[in-house]
Design a protein around this motif. Structure first.
Motif, PDB file in Angstrom:
ATOM      1  N   ASP A   1      35.158  48.107  42.646  1.00 11.96           N
ATOM      2  CA  ASP A   1      35.014  46.697  43.011  1.00 11.96           C
ATOM      3  C   ASP A   1      36.321  45.995  42.653  1.00 11.96           C
ATOM      4  O   ASP A   1      37.322  46.640  42.328  1.00 11.96           O
ATOM      5  CB  ASP A   1      33.787  46.065  42.343  1.00 11.96           C
ATOM      6  CG  ASP A   1      33.933  45.908  40.833  1.00 11.96           C
ATOM      7  OD1 ASP A   1      35.008  46.262  40.277  1.00 11.96           O
ATOM      8  OD2 ASP A   1      32.978  45.437  40.194  1.00 11.96           O
TER       9      ASP A   1
ATOM     10  N   GLN B   1      31.209  44.159  38.742  1.00 13.62           N
ATOM     11  CA  GLN B   1      30.777  42.841  39.183  1.00 13.62           C
ATOM     12  C   GLN B   1      30.956  41.814  38.052  1.00 13.62           C
ATOM     13  O   GLN B   1      32.044  41.650  37.557  1.00 13.62           O
ATOM     14  CB  GLN B   1      29.332  42.893  39.680  1.00 13.62           C
ATOM     15  CG  GLN B   1      29.097  43.929  40.808  1.00 13.62           C
ATOM     16  CD  GLN B   1      29.802  43.587  42.093  1.00 13.62           C
ATOM     17  OE1 GLN B   1      29.510  42.572  42.710  1.00 13.62           O
ATOM     18  NE2 GLN B   1      30.736  44.430  42.521  1.00 13.62           N
ATOM     19  N   SER B   2      29.888  41.171  37.608  1.00 13.86           N
ATOM     20  CA  SER B   2      29.996  40.105  36.608  1.00 13.86           C
ATOM     21  C   SER B   2      29.655  40.564  35.198  1.00 13.86           C
ATOM     22  O   SER B   2      29.381  39.752  34.311  1.00 13.86           O
ATOM     23  CB  SER B   2      29.081  38.937  36.992  1.00 13.86           C
ATOM     24  OG  SER B   2      27.744  39.374  37.132  1.00 13.86           O
TER      25      SER B   2
ATOM     26  N   SER C   1      32.754  37.246  46.829  1.00 15.98           N
ATOM     27  CA  SER C   1      31.746  37.691  45.866  1.00 15.98           C
ATOM     28  C   SER C   1      31.703  36.693  44.709  1.00 15.98           C
ATOM     29  O   SER C   1      32.745  36.213  44.274  1.00 15.98           O
ATOM     30  CB  SER C   1      32.067  39.088  45.331  1.00 15.98           C
ATOM     31  OG  SER C   1      32.114  40.039  46.373  1.00 15.98           O
TER      32      SER C   1
ATOM     33  N   LYS D   1      31.507  49.835  39.595  1.00 18.40           N
ATOM     34  CA  LYS D   1      30.876  48.612  40.088  1.00 18.40           C
ATOM     35  C   LYS D   1      30.549  47.720  38.882  1.00 18.40           C
ATOM     36  O   LYS D   1      29.445  47.739  38.351  1.00 18.40           O
ATOM     37  CB  LYS D   1      29.611  48.961  40.866  1.00 18.40           C
ATOM     38  CG  LYS D   1      29.853  49.802  42.134  1.00 18.40           C
ATOM     39  CD  LYS D   1      30.476  48.960  43.222  1.00 18.40           C
ATOM     40  CE  LYS D   1      30.662  49.755  44.519  1.00 18.40           C
ATOM     41  NZ  LYS D   1      29.409  50.167  45.138  1.00 18.40           N
TER      42      LYS D   1
ATOM     43  N   ARG E   1      36.606  48.165  47.383  1.00 12.42           N
ATOM     44  CA  ARG E   1      36.277  47.011  46.541  1.00 12.42           C
ATOM     45  C   ARG E   1      35.288  46.129  47.287  1.00 12.42           C
ATOM     46  O   ARG E   1      35.686  45.376  48.167  1.00 12.42           O
ATOM     47  CB  ARG E   1      37.536  46.225  46.190  1.00 12.42           C
ATOM     48  CG  ARG E   1      38.636  47.039  45.497  1.00 12.42           C
ATOM     49  CD  ARG E   1      39.864  46.161  45.260  1.00 12.42           C
ATOM     50  NE  ARG E   1      40.981  46.879  44.673  1.00 12.42           N
ATOM     51  CZ  ARG E   1      41.142  47.101  43.376  1.00 12.42           C
ATOM     52  NH1 ARG E   1      40.235  46.661  42.527  1.00 12.42           N
ATOM     53  NH2 ARG E   1      42.204  47.747  42.926  1.00 12.42           N
ATOM     54  N   ASP E   2      34.014  46.250  46.958  1.00 12.29           N
ATOM     55  CA  ASP E   2      32.978  45.438  47.608  1.00 12.29           C
ATOM     56  C   ASP E   2      33.091  45.513  49.129  1.00 12.29           C
ATOM     57  O   ASP E   2      32.974  44.507  49.829  1.00 12.29           O
ATOM     58  CB  ASP E   2      33.083  43.974  47.159  1.00 12.29           C
ATOM     59  CG  ASP E   2      32.922  43.807  45.659  1.00 12.29           C
ATOM     60  OD1 ASP E   2      32.338  44.705  45.029  1.00 12.29           O
ATOM     61  OD2 ASP E   2      33.376  42.770  45.124  1.00 12.29           O
TER      62      ASP E   2
ATOM     63  N   TYR F   1      31.771  36.380  41.431  1.00  5.30           N
ATOM     64  CA  TYR F   1      32.016  36.734  40.031  1.00  5.30           C
ATOM     65  C   TYR F   1      33.485  36.529  39.670  1.00  5.30           C
ATOM     66  O   TYR F   1      34.376  36.697  40.499  1.00  5.30           O
ATOM     67  CB  TYR F   1      31.568  38.170  39.716  1.00  5.30           C
ATOM     68  CG  TYR F   1      32.243  39.293  40.488  1.00  5.30           C
ATOM     69  CD1 TYR F   1      33.417  39.886  40.015  1.00  5.30           C
ATOM     70  CD2 TYR F   1      31.690  39.794  41.672  1.00  5.30           C
ATOM     71  CE1 TYR F   1      34.018  40.941  40.698  1.00  5.30           C
ATOM     72  CE2 TYR F   1      32.284  40.849  42.355  1.00  5.30           C
ATOM     73  CZ  TYR F   1      33.448  41.411  41.863  1.00  5.30           C
ATOM     74  OH  TYR F   1      34.035  42.456  42.543  1.00  5.30           O
TER      75      TYR F   1
END
Length: 572
Positions: free
Chosen positions: A423, A404-405, A390, A402, A71-72, A392
């Motif tokens: 992520d 994200q936002s 991160s 992935k 995750r990231d 988001y």
């Protein structure tokens, strides 16, 4: 017995400051009171409670329902979790297998020590009746059998140690699995005769943390249910006989709870569904609320959502999630294994599918954690839980990638859905045990439920299904399942003939996965149904052979005992 600290004994007048220091108290002068005997007997139980962590990792992360994606940049750890997930572990890098081996044998050693001490002591000297004294001795014998059952399950080929003081009574190297199996069976049968019996409904709190007749019998159910795996012998009839006796109250009265979470809630020591549990409390120990079990089954910043900024077990983390049901085009996978959320979603109205929420006054609803997680901050503003490090807001999905936002309806352009490519949005989280807020008086007060009545019911149902008595199996499963759904949905969710759903072996395995989701048993269920190595789920391909059904004996263990032989399929 090692004392907690040095004991100073001052003799004569108060001006005499001479003292004698002791750093140990031997068994010959440790046992002076009735409570000394009781404390000695239950000392191995705390070690046993601690040891559940390695079992949980090995039995869940190697199977099809739970995952630890990266995750990231988090949770790669040198590929440790990938090796478990993809069945790529070996003799050099299976740390949890080594912890399981060492933890179980340490517990066995502690039990052996106390068992032999008890053989030298007398009931009358310490104010016990003979039945009380025999029950205490049997407690350690049952616990020792519990440890050996775990070793048989994980390694199959293990030494047999029955004495702390006389090494000649112990095997030099490993013994055949049949010998360990017979030892466990014999010990549990003896213990059933010696252990106390739960006297009535509503009395579990008085015996929580103690092996009872029903607890030992339930371990026999576990042993017999998996006998074909362990020793190549069909013992389903024996399993069914013991399970039926438990249900008939031969070993004391138990009852299925009205709601799914009673056996995990803060007052589960009063639940008649619980057959054996390890007592826990926020002021003492709570190993099931540690990272390798249930504390890290939620987003890293879940404390904002729960209101437990001062969680007694430390901060949360995102080690565990449910294996995904959807690919990165938003299409449902078609695997017959894995996809646990879809497995729950299959039947409408499941109470466990509700978004987990704390309702106040030591109450919660739902088990899964998904979507946006909103909370009210200190200024009264509505906020969403965000990803750590991160920028988001989390939108937790039943998919791994992935994100994200990205908005909820969007899917990433990178279509690689795999364990190393996630992520903080990847995979539904869950709360099997509640995470009540700091303001709640019963935060982290749940005991750890090791055995509950539905396990016995499901084992009996599987035995009946395997023998062709499908209707009887269905009725048993329905007796538990009906609590999970609204009355108006029962026709659509119960098995025939009470409902419309057909029961078969695949559905039996699926139902084991629903009822016992994340309870540390999924691996052996997959093995018993013949799909642990041959099955495919998400990004996990079938294994080349079946040697991963048991774990290797790790290099440090082999180096410490030249008489040990490596398990088949692994480099010695």
């Amino acid at each position: 017995m090692v004392a907690a600290g040095a004991i100073a004994l001052a003799a004569g007048a108060c001006t005499n400051l001479d003292e004698t220091l002791y750093d140990q108290v031997g068994s010959q002068n440790y046992y002076n009171t009735k409570n000394d005997v009781i404390r000695a007997v239950f000392r191995p139980f705390e070690h046993a409670f601690w040891s559940i962590q390695s079992r949980h990792v090995l039995n869940e992360l190697t199977a099809d329902q739970l995952i630890t994606p990266t995750r990231d940049g988090w949770w790669d750890d040198g590929g440790k979790w990938r090796k478990l997930h993809y069945h790529q572990w070996n003799v050099e890098d299976g740390g949890d297998a080594q912890t399981e081996w060492n933890g179980c044998f340490q517990g066995i050693g502690q039990c052996n020590y106390v068992i032999e001490d008890m053989q030298k002591l007398g009931a009358e000297k310490f104010g016990f009746s003979q039945d009380e004294f025999d029950n205490l001795a049997a407690q350690c014998r049952a616990l020792r059998a519990w440890f050996y059952l775990r070793l048989l399950d994980a390694f199959r080929n293990v030494p047999l140690s029955v004495s702390f003081n006389d090494m000649s009574l112990n095997s030099v190297g490993q013994v055949d699995p049949e010998i360990v199996f017979e030892f466990i069976e014999s010990e549990l049968k003896d213990c059933i005769e010696l252990l106390a019996q739960k006297p009535g409904l509503g009395t579990q709190a008085n015996i929580q943390g103690q092996w009872t007749k029903a607890g030992a019998a339930a371990l026999l159910v576990r042993l017999y249910l998996n006998a074909e795996v362990y020793v190549g012998e069909d013992r389903y009839n024996d399993c069914a006989k013991v399970a039926q006796d438990i249900l008939d109250g031969v070993y004391g009265p138990y009852a299925v709870a009205d709601r799914w979470d009673e056996a995990f809630d803060w007052n589960n020591d009063t639940s008649d569904e619980v057959i054996f549990g390890f007592p826990a409390d926020q002021g003492y120990t709570y190993w099931h609320y540690q990272g390798d079990t249930y504390c890290w089954t939620v987003p890293a910043r879940a404390r904002y959502y729960f209101g437990d900024a001062k969680c007694k077990a430390g901060d949360h983390n995102c080690k565990y999630a449910a294996s995904p049901s959807y690919d990165l085009n938003g299409e449902l996978y078609t695997y017959t294994l894995g996809m646990p959320v879809q497995n729950f979603r299959k039947y409408p109205g499941d109470e466990r599918m509700k978004l987990y929420r704390n309702l106040g006054d030591s109450r919660r609803e739902g088990m899964f954690i998904y979507g946006y997680l909103e909370y009210i901050d200190d200024n009264g503003a509505t906020k969403r839980v965000r990803a750590p490090e991160s920028p988001y807001d989390l939108y937790i999905r039943d998919a791994v990638g992935k994100f994200q936002s990205l908005a909820p309806e969007k899917w990433p352009t990178d279509k690689n859905s795999s364990l190393p490519n996630g992520d903080h949005n990847s995979g539904w989280h869950f709360a099997k045990y509640p995470f009540y807020s700091d303001a709640d008086a019963h935060q982290m007060e749940s005991d750890f439920t090791e055995i509950r009545l539905p396990e016995v019911i499901y084992a009996l149902a599987e035995c009946k299904l395997r023998s062709g008595r499908k209707g009887e199996a269905a009725a048993l499963l329905n007796s538990v399942r009906k609590r999970n759904y609204p009355v108006e949905n029962l026709q659509d969710v119960l098995y025939q003939p009470e409902g419309k759903v057909e029961l078969n072996e695949k559905e039996m395995l699926d139902e084991w996965g629903r009822e016992f989701f994340a309870e540390g048993r999924r691996r052996i269920d997959l093995i018993r149904f013949g799909v642990f190595c041959s099955g495919r789920w998400w990004d996990k391909a079938p294994d080349a052979d079946r040697h991963y059904e048991i774990f290797p004996i790790m290099r440090p263990i082999l180096d410490a005992n030249v008489d040990l032989v490596q398990n088949p399929g692994y480099n010695s």
